[in-house]
Design a protein around this motif. Sequence first.
Motif, PDB file in Angstrom:
ATOM      1  N   LEU A 205      42.298  42.718  22.553  1.00 21.07           N
ATOM      2  CA  LEU A 205      40.958  42.183  22.760  1.00 21.07           C
ATOM      3  C   LEU A 205      41.094  40.792  23.369  1.00 21.07           C
ATOM      4  CD1 LEU A 205      37.953  42.908  22.057  1.00 21.07           C
ATOM      5  CD2 LEU A 205      38.308  41.657  19.919  1.00 21.07           C
ATOM      6  N   ARG A 206      40.332  40.511  24.438  1.00 18.31           N
ATOM      7  CA  ARG A 206      40.490  39.244  25.136  1.00 18.31           C
ATOM      8  C   ARG A 206      40.345  38.004  24.256  1.00 18.31           C
ATOM      9  NH1 ARG A 206      37.445  35.248  26.259  1.00 18.31           N
ATOM     10  NH2 ARG A 206      35.618  36.395  25.538  1.00 18.31           N
ATOM     11  N   PRO A 207      39.276  37.856  23.440  1.00 18.75           N
ATOM     12  CA  PRO A 207      39.073  36.568  22.776  1.00 18.75           C
ATOM     13  C   PRO A 207      40.238  36.120  21.901  1.00 18.75           C
ATOM     14  CG  PRO A 207      37.090  37.891  22.645  1.00 18.75           C
ATOM     15  CD  PRO A 207      38.162  38.780  23.176  1.00 18.75           C
ATOM     16  N   ALA A 208      40.964  37.052  21.298  1.00 18.04           N
ATOM     17  CA  ALA A 208      42.031  36.668  20.380  1.00 18.04           C
ATOM     18  C   ALA A 208      43.413  36.981  20.929  1.00 18.04           C
ATOM     19  CB  ALA A 208      41.837  37.374  19.035  1.00 18.04           C
ATOM     20  N   TRP A 246      34.130  31.289  32.869  1.00 17.82           N
ATOM     21  CA  TRP A 246      34.989  32.322  33.458  1.00 17.82           C
ATOM     22  C   TRP A 246      36.408  31.794  33.629  1.00 17.82           C
ATOM     23  CZ3 TRP A 246      35.780  37.259  34.452  1.00 17.82           C
ATOM     24  CH2 TRP A 246      36.751  37.604  35.407  1.00 17.82           C
ATOM     25  N   ASP A 247      36.554  30.621  34.197  1.00 15.46           N
ATOM     26  CA  ASP A 247      37.889  30.060  34.441  1.00 15.46           C
ATOM     27  C   ASP A 247      38.637  29.784  33.141  1.00 15.46           C
ATOM     28  OD1 ASP A 247      37.454  30.151  37.164  1.00 15.46           O
ATOM     29  OD2 ASP A 247      36.883  28.033  37.321  1.00 15.46           O
ATOM     30  N   ARG A 248      37.937  29.219  32.184  1.00 14.24           N
ATOM     31  CA  ARG A 248      38.599  28.738  30.972  1.00 14.24           C
ATOM     32  C   ARG A 248      38.845  29.842  29.949  1.00 14.24           C
ATOM     33  NH1 ARG A 248      34.970  25.634  29.947  1.00 14.24           N
ATOM     34  NH2 ARG A 248      33.914  26.529  28.131  1.00 14.24           N
ATOM     35  N   ARG A 249      37.837  30.702  29.739  1.00 12.53           N
ATOM     36  CA  ARG A 249      37.936  31.680  28.656  1.00 12.53           C
ATOM     37  C   ARG A 249      38.364  33.069  29.108  1.00 12.53           C
ATOM     38  NH1 ARG A 249      32.413  30.448  25.136  1.00 12.53           N
ATOM     39  NH2 ARG A 249      32.772  28.210  24.828  1.00 12.53           N
ATOM     40  N   TYR A 250      38.230  33.345  30.390  1.00 13.47           N
ATOM     41  CA  TYR A 250      38.552  34.681  30.891  1.00 13.47           C
ATOM     42  C   TYR A 250      39.777  34.655  31.800  1.00 13.47           C
ATOM     43  CZ  TYR A 250      34.159  36.362  28.947  1.00 13.47           C
ATOM     44  OH  TYR A 250      33.154  36.711  28.095  1.00 13.47           O
ATOM     45  N   LEU A 251      39.660  33.945  32.923  1.00 14.72           N
ATOM     46  CA  LEU A 251      40.739  33.955  33.893  1.00 14.72           C
ATOM     47  C   LEU A 251      42.038  33.430  33.296  1.00 14.72           C
ATOM     48  CD1 LEU A 251      41.106  34.792  36.818  1.00 14.72           C
ATOM     49  CD2 LEU A 251      40.607  32.436  37.497  1.00 14.72           C
ATOM     50  N   ARG A 252      41.944  32.376  32.528  1.00 11.88           N
ATOM     51  CA  ARG A 252      43.148  31.804  31.913  1.00 11.88           C
ATOM     52  C   ARG A 252      43.819  32.813  30.982  1.00 11.88           C
ATOM     53  NH1 ARG A 252      43.859  29.374  27.039  1.00 11.88           N
ATOM     54  NH2 ARG A 252      41.608  29.324  26.680  1.00 11.88           N
ATOM     55  N   VAL A 253      43.017  33.504  30.186  1.00 10.63           N
ATOM     56  CA  VAL A 253      43.570  34.493  29.251  1.00 10.63           C
ATOM     57  C   VAL A 253      44.144  35.688  30.007  1.00 10.63           C
ATOM     58  CG1 VAL A 253      43.008  36.076  27.373  1.00 10.63           C
ATOM     59  CG2 VAL A 253      42.034  33.776  27.398  1.00 10.63           C
ATOM     60  N   MET A 254      43.441  36.169  31.036  1.00 15.04           N
ATOM     61  CA  MET A 254      43.929  37.321  31.782  1.00 15.04           C
ATOM     62  C   MET A 254      45.209  36.994  32.543  1.00 15.04           C
ATOM     63  SD  MET A 254      40.515  39.397  32.977  1.00 15.04           S
ATOM     64  CE  MET A 254      39.748  38.064  33.892  1.00 15.04           C
ATOM     65  N   ARG A 255      45.328  35.778  33.012  1.00 16.09           N
ATOM     66  CA  ARG A 255      46.581  35.366  33.656  1.00 16.09           C
ATOM     67  C   ARG A 255      47.742  35.395  32.663  1.00 16.09           C
ATOM     68  NH1 ARG A 255      44.081  30.370  37.167  1.00 16.09           N
ATOM     69  NH2 ARG A 255      43.659  31.557  39.079  1.00 16.09           N
ATOM     70  N   ASP A 256      47.484  34.876  31.479  1.00 18.96           N
ATOM     71  CA  ASP A 256      48.525  34.861  30.454  1.00 18.96           C
ATOM     72  C   ASP A 256      48.902  36.290  30.054  1.00 18.96           C
ATOM     73  OD1 ASP A 256      50.028  33.161  28.373  1.00 18.96           O
ATOM     74  OD2 ASP A 256      48.968  34.609  27.119  1.00 18.96           O
TER      75      ASP A 256
END
Length: 332
Positions: A205-208, A246-256
């Motif tokens: 799950l993305r958020p965690a 989007w940049d901070r909570r989504y893109l950053r996580v998806m990159r990681d």
Amino acid sequence: MGDGGKIAAGWARLAVAAALGTVVATGCGSDQRPSGDTLGYRAGGGLFDAEQFLAAESWLDTDIRYTVQFAGRQSQRDMNGSVFGLVADEDATLDDLADDVTLSLTVPLAFGQARAKTIEGREEIAANLLAVAEGEFDEAYERVAARLVDAGHGDAVLRLGHEFNGTWAPWSSRTNESAFIAAWRRVHDVMTSVSPDFRFDWTALRPAWQEWGVQAYPGDDYVDVIGLDVYWRVSPNQDPWDPSVWDRRYLRVMRDHQAFAVSRGKQVSYPEWGLTGADVPQYIEAMHEWLSELPASGPGSLMYHAYFDDNREFDFEQYPRARETYLELFGG
């Protein structure tokens, strides 16, 4: 903790997925569509409905290659009954499409109502997972695997214990990483003994993801694709589209997340992505750009992705601008 501990120490025709990460993307540019072979879609709720599926294909004017479906999780009987209804019942329609559509099936890794929000809940989850790891439910998982094979889905993608890093599931890995890994490996081995062609999607799950993801990795021999469920959620007083979010909570996580997949030599998937709470075409555009920039092949490339057009708060009919944008960017 096996491979999962070492990783932590060092560091699934329907379903939508992928990630750019820190890897230089090769393949299609951001103004192009992701490969049609990766296109998935979740149309409606409940068991697979061929009429809804074919209507989605007609609307998109393209073939949908993956369908994301769910096995029941209340008990082993619930799991087996739901899979029978999906692929084995005389009225089941998914088997008619087995040659054209890859099934991505979400399979529970434990059963019941336990939640990881309390100490008592986490203790119950640990007991759930250890029971699975010790073989108490082997026969149930064997039956599921056999029914899939008999219906022509011996190569299904199995999302075993999906969204494990959240608190809602009776298989949550939070503080129970070792038990989760042991249960995953047991079920993997049981089901692959029936069909070695099954593929296993370890879907977080993305958020965690960054807090509770990597520690629960079952190991490279037990995972075929590394997935992430990504929903754009809008609260009542929130700006429907904030690029910084989007940049901070989504893109950053998806990159990681994608970088981790690359480090393990695996493809990525987005078995569930969608809108809830507002009509935000910018989110569709952002996801399209992300998917289009993924590598064309190899580690970190996209196996499949699926927009979650469920008949609840995710229903595309509630979001006409986003729906039109999706058709424009992902349609034929």
